[in-house]
Design a protein around this motif. Sequence first.
Motif, PDB file in Angstrom:
ATOM      1  N   GLY A 684     -67.963 -81.656  -9.722  1.00 18.98           N
ATOM      2  CA  GLY A 684     -66.921 -82.438 -10.374  1.00 18.98           C
ATOM      3  C   GLY A 684     -66.802 -83.867  -9.901  1.00 18.98           C
ATOM      4  N   CYS A 685     -67.712 -84.335  -9.066  1.00 21.04           N
ATOM      5  CA  CYS A 685     -67.637 -85.715  -8.568  1.00 21.04           C
ATOM      6  C   CYS A 685     -68.208 -86.649  -9.634  1.00 21.04           C
ATOM      7  N   GLY A 686     -67.358 -87.173 -10.468  1.00 22.37           N
ATOM      8  CA  GLY A 686     -67.789 -87.989 -11.597  1.00 22.37           C
ATOM      9  C   GLY A 686     -68.138 -89.410 -11.244  1.00 22.37           C
ATOM     10  N   GLN A 687     -67.982 -89.796  -9.992  1.00 18.13           N
ATOM     11  CA  GLN A 687     -68.278 -91.178  -9.610  1.00 18.13           C
ATOM     12  C   GLN A 687     -69.741 -91.370  -9.219  1.00 18.13           C
ATOM     13  N   ILE A 688     -70.475 -90.297  -9.025  1.00 20.68           N
ATOM     14  CA  ILE A 688     -71.862 -90.419  -8.555  1.00 20.68           C
ATOM     15  C   ILE A 688     -72.768 -90.818  -9.727  1.00 20.68           C
ATOM     16  N   GLU A 689     -73.452 -91.937  -9.584  1.00 15.23           N
ATOM     17  CA  GLU A 689     -74.395 -92.412 -10.597  1.00 15.23           C
ATOM     18  C   GLU A 689     -75.834 -92.119 -10.181  1.00 15.23           C
ATOM     19  N   ASN A 690     -76.131 -92.296  -8.901  1.00 10.10           N
ATOM     20  CA  ASN A 690     -77.451 -91.967  -8.343  1.00 10.10           C
ATOM     21  C   ASN A 690     -77.260 -90.995  -7.191  1.00 10.10           C
ATOM     22  N   LEU A 691     -78.052 -89.924  -7.191  1.00  4.02           N
ATOM     23  CA  LEU A 691     -77.952 -88.908  -6.147  1.00  4.02           C
ATOM     24  C   LEU A 691     -79.366 -88.595  -5.676  1.00  4.02           C
ATOM     25  N   SER A 692     -79.599 -88.799  -4.382  1.00  6.55           N
ATOM     26  CA  SER A 692     -80.948 -88.634  -3.847  1.00  6.55           C
ATOM     27  C   SER A 692     -80.894 -87.840  -2.560  1.00  6.55           C
ATOM     28  N   PHE A 693     -81.785 -86.836  -2.457  1.00  5.69           N
ATOM     29  CA  PHE A 693     -81.927 -86.032  -1.248  1.00  5.69           C
ATOM     30  C   PHE A 693     -83.388 -86.087  -0.807  1.00  5.69           C
ATOM     31  N   LYS A 694     -83.589 -86.291   0.504  1.00  3.21           N
ATOM     32  CA  LYS A 694     -84.931 -86.247   1.065  1.00  3.21           C
ATOM     33  C   LYS A 694     -84.852 -85.534   2.408  1.00  3.21           C
ATOM     34  N   SER A 695     -85.222 -84.259   2.400  1.00  3.96           N
ATOM     35  CA  SER A 695     -85.124 -83.473   3.621  1.00  3.96           C
ATOM     36  C   SER A 695     -85.909 -82.188   3.445  1.00  3.96           C
ATOM     37  N   ARG A 696     -86.648 -81.796   4.482  1.00  8.64           N
ATOM     38  CA  ARG A 696     -87.375 -80.532   4.462  1.00  8.64           C
ATOM     39  C   ARG A 696     -86.444 -79.334   4.555  1.00  8.64           C
ATOM     40  N   LYS A 697     -85.180 -79.563   4.847  1.00 10.82           N
ATOM     41  CA  LYS A 697     -84.236 -78.453   4.915  1.00 10.82           C
ATOM     42  C   LYS A 697     -83.779 -78.006   3.527  1.00 10.82           C
ATOM     43  N   CYS A 698     -84.051 -78.822   2.529  1.00 13.02           N
ATOM     44  CA  CYS A 698     -83.627 -78.472   1.170  1.00 13.02           C
ATOM     45  C   CYS A 698     -84.638 -77.494   0.573  1.00 13.02           C
ATOM     46  N   GLY A 699     -84.186 -76.326   0.215  1.00 16.61           N
ATOM     47  CA  GLY A 699     -85.066 -75.315  -0.354  1.00 16.61           C
ATOM     48  C   GLY A 699     -84.449 -74.666  -1.573  1.00 16.61           C
ATOM     49  N   ASP A 700     -84.834 -73.436  -1.818  1.00 18.84           N
ATOM     50  CA  ASP A 700     -84.401 -72.760  -3.037  1.00 18.84           C
ATOM     51  C   ASP A 700     -82.889 -72.574  -3.092  1.00 18.84           C
ATOM     52  N   ALA A 701     -82.308 -72.162  -1.980  1.00 17.71           N
ATOM     53  CA  ALA A 701     -80.857 -71.980  -1.974  1.00 17.71           C
ATOM     54  C   ALA A 701     -80.155 -73.305  -2.227  1.00 17.71           C
ATOM     55  N   PHE A 702     -80.683 -74.368  -1.639  1.00 18.49           N
ATOM     56  CA  PHE A 702     -80.117 -75.697  -1.873  1.00 18.49           C
ATOM     57  C   PHE A 702     -80.259 -76.076  -3.348  1.00 18.49           C
ATOM     58  N   ALA A 703     -81.429 -75.830  -3.924  1.00 20.71           N
ATOM     59  CA  ALA A 703     -81.649 -76.167  -5.330  1.00 20.71           C
ATOM     60  C   ALA A 703     -80.727 -75.368  -6.241  1.00 20.71           C
ATOM     61  N   GLU A 704     -80.506 -74.113  -5.921  1.00 17.14           N
ATOM     62  CA  GLU A 704     -79.613 -73.285  -6.741  1.00 17.14           C
ATOM     63  C   GLU A 704     -78.191 -73.826  -6.692  1.00 17.14           C
ATOM     64  N   ALA A 705     -77.743 -74.207  -5.493  1.00 17.02           N
ATOM     65  CA  ALA A 705     -76.401 -74.780  -5.382  1.00 17.02           C
ATOM     66  C   ALA A 705     -76.322 -76.117  -6.108  1.00 17.02           C
ATOM     67  N   LEU A 706     -77.384 -76.908  -6.024  1.00 20.83           N
ATOM     68  CA  LEU A 706     -77.395 -78.196  -6.711  1.00 20.83           C
ATOM     69  C   LEU A 706     -77.360 -78.014  -8.222  1.00 20.83           C
ATOM     70  N   SER A 707     -78.046 -77.002  -8.718  1.00 20.69           N
ATOM     71  CA  SER A 707     -78.064 -76.762 -10.167  1.00 20.69           C
ATOM     72  C   SER A 707     -76.673 -76.433 -10.696  1.00 20.69           C
ATOM     73  N   ARG A 708     -75.853 -75.847  -9.882  1.00 20.60           N
ATOM     74  CA  ARG A 708     -74.476 -75.548 -10.323  1.00 20.60           C
ATOM     75  C   ARG A 708     -73.603 -76.803 -10.308  1.00 20.60           C
ATOM     76  N   SER A 709     -73.966 -77.783  -9.505  1.00 21.14           N
ATOM     77  CA  SER A 709     -73.144 -78.992  -9.399  1.00 21.14           C
ATOM     78  C   SER A 709     -73.537 -80.065 -10.397  1.00 21.14           C
ATOM     79  N   LEU A 710     -74.814 -80.147 -10.744  1.00 21.64           N
ATOM     80  CA  LEU A 710     -75.289 -81.259 -11.585  1.00 21.64           C
ATOM     81  C   LEU A 710     -74.553 -81.383 -12.914  1.00 21.64           C
ATOM     82  N   PRO A 711     -74.357 -80.297 -13.677  1.00 17.87           N
ATOM     83  CA  PRO A 711     -73.694 -80.464 -14.980  1.00 17.87           C
ATOM     84  C   PRO A 711     -72.268 -80.984 -14.881  1.00 17.87           C
TER      85      PRO A 711
END
Length: 1385
Positions: A684-711
Motif C-alpha cells: 500500500g505504499c503509493g509513494q514509491i516510484e522506483n524500487l530496487s533490491f540487490k542482495s543475495r539474501k533475496c530468494g523465492d520467499a522474498f519474491a513471493e512476498a514482493l509479488s503480494r506487495s507490488l499490485p
Amino acid sequence: MDPVGLQLGNKNLWSCLVRLLTKDPEWLNAKMKFFLPNTDLDSRNETLDPEQRVILQLNKLHVQGSDAWQSFIHCVCMQLEVPLDLEVLLLSTFGCDDGFTSQLGAEGKSQPESQLHHGLKRPHQSCGSSPRRKQCKKQQLELAKKYLQLLRTSAQQRYRSQIPGSGQPHAFHQVYVPPILRRATASLDTPEGAIMGDLKVEDGADVSISDLFNTRVNKGPRVTVLLGKAGMGKTTLAHRLCQKWAEGHLNCFQALFLFEFRQLNLITRFLTPSELLFDLYPSPESDHDTVFQYLEKNADQVLLIFDGLDEALQPMGPDGPGPVLTLFSHLCNGTLLPGCRVMATSRPGKLPACLPAEAAMVHMLGFDGPRVEEYVNHFFSAQPLREGALVELQTNGRLRSLCAVPALCQVACLCLHHLLPDHAPGQSVALLPTMTQLYMQMVLALSPPGHLPTSSLLDLGEVALRGLETGKVIFYAKDIAPPLIAFGATHSLLTSFCVRTGPEHQQTGYSFTHLSLQEFLAALHLMASPKVNKDTLTQYVTLHSRWVQRTKARLGLSDHLPTFLAGLASCTCRPFLSHLAQGNEDCVGAKQAAVVQVLKKLATRKLTGPKVVELCHCVDETQEPELASLTAQSLPYQLPFHNFPLTCTDLATLTNILEHREAPIHLDFDGCPLEPHCPEALVGCGQIENLSFKSRKCGDAFAEALSRSLPTMGRLQMLGLAGSKITARGISHLVKALPLCPQLKEVSFRDNQLSDQVVLNIVEVLPHLPRLRKLDLSSNSICVSTLLCLARVAVTCPTVRMLQAREADLIFLLSPPTETTAELQRAPDLQESDGQRKGAQSRSLTLRLQKCQLQVHDAEALIALLQEGPHLEEVDLSGNQLEDEGCRLMAEAASQLHITRKLDLSDNGLSVAGVHCVLRAMSACWTLAELHISLQHKTVIFMFAQEPEEQKGPQERAAFLDSLMLQMPSELPLSSRRMRLTHCGLQAKHLEQLCKALGGSCHLGHLHLDFSGNALGDEGAARLAQLLPGLGALQSLNLSENGLSLDAVLGLVRCFSTLQWLFRLDISFESQHILLRGDKTGRDIWATGSSPDFPAAAEFLGFRQRCIPRSLCLSECPLEPPSLTRLCATLKDCPGPLELQLSCKFLSDQSLETLLDCLPQLPQLSLLQLSQTGLSPKSPFLLANTLSLCPRVKKVDLRSLNHATLHFRSNEEEEGVCCGRFTGCSLSQEHVESFCWLLSKCKDLSQVDLSANLLGDSGLRCLLECLPQVPISGLLDLSHNSVSQESALYLVETLPSCPRVREASVNLGSEQSFRIHFSREDQAGKTLRLSECSFQPEHVSRLATGLSQSLQLTELTLTQCCLGQKQLAILLRLVGRPAGLFSLR
C-alpha cells in the motif's frame, strides 16, 4: 526487649514465616531459583516434610548475606497475602540491616549437614590437586563418564521448567518458536565481512537447530557465528541448545558448555582451557587432568557456545587482547582444544579479527507471519484468548510488524493477555500502536491492579541508565537496593544468575530481563524523574549509525534509548509519565516538546541510510503527524540504503512515514541483508516510484512476498531485483503479479542466475505491460537456443523496439503505443491484432546479439525468423562465430530483411576469401549505403539508406530527369555508396576478383571505394589503374597506406586521362595518403556517361566535364627535376582545365626552373600552386621572368618565399594585362634594377605589389628612377618597406618626370603605406596625398621646390605632417596654388 525476649520474638517470627511459606511451596521454589540460580531443587528433598523443606530453603537464603535475605523478605511482603502485623514485624526485623542476625530458631540450627542439598557443590569442594595415579583405560573412561553425566545433570537442573510469576500465564516462561535462520558463508578477513555476513545466502531453506553444525567435517577449526539484531532471540537460542543437549537431542556432542561474555568480561586473569571448563562449570570429582585429556581426545564432540560476542571487550591499549578474548581466539583457530566446535552469537557489527575466514555465518531474521501465529497459539492456553489475540494481530498491521521481533512478540502477547479480558474487540490493540507503548502496557500488566509503583520504577530506571552509561549489564546486590531487587523480582523485570569468576569466586548477579527493557526503564527515568532536566534529556536523543566505525571498540548498549524517548514524547504517554512524575504535568510536557524539537532538527538534515531508518523509528514512535510530514517531505528523491541489515519492522516504519509524503520517491536497497517477508511491509505504499533490491539474501520467499506487495503500489514505475537467488518458483509469483502493475515502465532482473525457462517465462509478460519501456535480464547465463527464442519474442511483440544481448547483457527496450481510451476499452484479442498490424506497419526493430557464440546454423534460423518480422533498424551480430559462410548468408539476406540503418558482422572470423563472397552478395542490394570491412580490426559493417520509392513509369522518370536540368548542380539529389575494404591484407592478386564483385555495385549509385591500409604495392596500383575503367564512375578511391613508391604514385596521374569521373587526385607521399576523387559536388547521378534515352542528361554531363577543373595535389614529395619532368609529361594528356598543387619542404632553383620551363607544355593548366614550400631568394626573379616568357600567365603571387601561385588564362582567353605580387620576399636595393628589367619585358602590368620587402629609402629611390621603363598601367604598392620622409620628398621631386602617374599617396604613420597609381596614357592632372610624414623645418624648402615643379598637380593633401605656422607660411609663399583642391589638415 531483653536479649532473651528478642531471641524468643525472632523464634516466633521465624515460625510464622515458615508456616506462611509452607502454604505456597511453588512460589518459594521460584524465588529460590531467582535468588540462588545454582540451587538444585530436585526430587531428593521430597522425603522431607513441607516445614523441614521450607526451613532448609530459608537457611540457604540466609547464608547468602543480608542483601539477598532482605530482598527476599521484601518479595514475601509484596507478593504474598501477609497479615499487616506480621508484615510490619518481618520488615522491621528481617527487612533491615539491624534485624539481620545469625540467632535463628532452633529449628534452623538443628538441621544436620547431611540433609543439605547434595547437588549443590561447594566452590572448592573437589578442586584440590592430588598426586596423579596411573589408571587403566577403563578407569579413565569411568571418570570421564561420571563427569559428563554430572555436566548433563547440572544442565537438566538448570533448565528444569520454571514456575511463572504471580498473575503471569504459564506459557510466559515456556513458549519457544525457532526464528528464521539463514545460513551464509562470509569472508571475515575484512571488517566489512564481519558486519555484513554473506550476501550469498540461500533463501527458502530454513536452517534448523540440528542443521547449525555439520558434524561430517572433522578437520580444522569449526566455528559458527550467529548474527542477529537485539531481540531476535540469540541468547534464547543458545540456552535452547543447552536444554536440547540436556534432554539428549544433540547426541553428536558429549559435552556442551555455554559462556556469556557479559560474565567472562569480569575475569581479569588469563585462563587455560581446563580452568575455563572446570572453574566456571562443575568440576570433576577427581583427576582433572584425566578428564581434560579425554575432552581433548574427543574434541570433535565438544561444543563451546559464547553468547554476546559483540559485548567482548576489545584491546584498549598496547598489551593486546584481553585474557578471555585471547582464549576465545585460540579456541577458534584450533590452537587450543583442536577440533572442538565453537559457536558465538553477536549483533551485526564489528567482530573480533580472531574469527577465522571460513567461519560459517548464520543470520537470525526473526518471525514471519506463520511463526507469529505459532507463538500466539502456544502462548495462550485458553481458546477464547488465543482466538481473540489472533484476530487483533490480523487486523492491525503495525502490531503485526512489531511482532516480527521475537522479543516484542513476547511482550505483545503478554500485553494482550492482560488487556483482552477487559476490552472489547479492537480496543486492546489500539493501546499498542508503538514499541514504546507496548513496553508501557507491559509494565502496567506486570504491576498490581490499580497500583503503579512510581518511585520504584524511577529508581530502577536510574539503575538502568547508570548501567547504560557505564556499559554495565550485570549488577550485584551492592549495586541495587534490596527493595528494588524485590520489586524487580516481583514484576519480572530482573533476572538472576550465578556469576563464577573462579573456583572459589561465585556470587549472584542480576540483570534486566532484556537489554531493551533496561533501555525503556532508563528512558522512563529521563522523562519522568525530577532529577533530569530537559537539557540533559536532549543529549540522549541521537541517531546511531548501524555502520560500526573501525575505531569503535564494541557496539553501544543504548540502541533503542532514543527510540523509547521519542515514543514517550507521544501525547498518549503523557498521563502515564505525569503519574510517574507525581502529577508534574508541565515538566513532562516540556520534556516531550524538547524531544520533538530535536527530532524536527534531525529531520531536515542530510542523513545516511542507517540514520534515516533510526529517524523514521523515532518519528513513528512519537505519533506526531506534523513531524512525520516534515520528515517525509525532507527525504531525498533518491533514497539509497547500502550495506546494512534491515528488518521487516524497519521497512514497516519507513512505510508509515512515507504515507505522509506527497511527492514520489526512489528506494534503492543495495547489499542490505533483508528478511524474506520484508516486502510485505511495503504493501500500500503509493509513494514509491522506483524500487530496487540487490542482495543475495533475496530468494523465492522474498519474491513471493514482493509479488503480494507490488499490485498495491500505485505509482511504481521501476522495479529492480538484482543479484538474488530467485528460482523458477519465486519468478512464477512475480510473473503473476507484474500484469497487475500496468503502470510499470522498467523492470530489471539482472544477475539472478535465472534458468533459460525462467527467462522465457518472464518475457511472456511483455504484452501485458502496456507502458513498459525496458526489461533487463542481464547476467543470467542463457543458452543460444533461448536467445533465439527471445529474438522471436522481439520480432512478434509489437512494442519491442530493441533486443540487446552482449555476453552477460540481455536487455529489451520497448516503445509503448499511444492508444486512446476507446482502444483500451476494446476486447483484448482485438487490441492485440490491431497492435500487431500497426506494429508491423510502423515499428522498427533493433537486434543486437553480440558475443553470443552464434554459428552458421544459428544465422540460418535467425534469417528465417527476421524475414517474418518488421523493418529492422539495426542488426548487430558482432563477436560471434559465423565465419565466411555465416557472413555470406547474412549479406545475401540483407536486402530481404528490410534493414534501414546498420548490419554489423564484425569479429566473426571473416577471411580474405570471405570478403569476395560478401561483396558479391551485396552487389544487388539497392539500399546499401556503406560497407566497411577491416580484417585487421575485425570490422564488418553494412550501413543502409532508406529504401527508394517504387519505380515510376518511363515517361514519369524521363520527365523527372529532364527537370533536373533546370536545377543548379548543387541542387541535384545525392545517391552514393561507400565500399571500405581497409586493412584486409589485400594484394595485387586479389584485385581482379574484387573488381568483378564490385562491378555489380557501380550501377546502383556513385561508389566511394577505399582500399587503404592494404598491401597492393606498385604492382597492385598498376593493376588497379587498368581495372578502374571497368568499375564505372566512382565517387572516390582511397589507396592510402599501400606501400607505393614515387614512380607508382606518379603513374596514377595517368588516370586523369583514362577516367572521366576523376577530378581530383590528392597525394601525400610521406604519410602515404592517396585519394582519387570525382566531382567534389558529388552529383554524378548517371553512371558512366550519357544514355540514349536521356539526351538532356548527356548534354549536361559534357558541359559539367568542360567547366569543372581537375586538380592534382602532390605534397610531402621530393620534387626533383626528373620527377617534375615526368609529372608534366604525364599531365600533357590530361583534359582541362587543370589545377596543380605542389608542396614540399624546399624546392631548389633548378627544380623551379624545370617546372616553369614545362609550363608551355600544359596548355590546359589553369592554376599552379606551391604551398608551404621553401623557395630560394632567386625565385622572385624566376617567377617574374615567367610573366614575359609565358603569355598565358596572368598573375604571379609570391608570399614570403613560402607560397607561390600562378594563374593562367584559358586557351579561349586573349592575351591581356597581368599582375605580380612579390610580398615578403626580402627584396632590397641591390635587387631593384634587375627586377625592374625583368618587369620591363612585360607588355602590360596592371598591378605590381612589392610591399613588405627591404627596399628602404635607397631602394625606393632606385625603383622610382626605373619606373619609366616598367609598363605599369595600374597600382604599384611599395608599402611596409621601411621608408622615411626622404622617400616622400623624392617622390614629390620625381612626379614631374612620370607623366603616367595619376595619384600618389604616402602614409608614414602606423599605416606605413606607399602607393602609386598609373594610367595607360599621360595624365593632365595629378593627385598627391601626404599623411603623417613628420616633416622637419629643413624639409620645407625641398618640399616647396618639388611641388612647384609639378605643374600638373591638381590636388594636394597634407595631413598631420607636423608643419608649424611658420613652415606653412613659407610653404604657401613658395608654392603656387594647384589647379584643383589644396587641403591642409
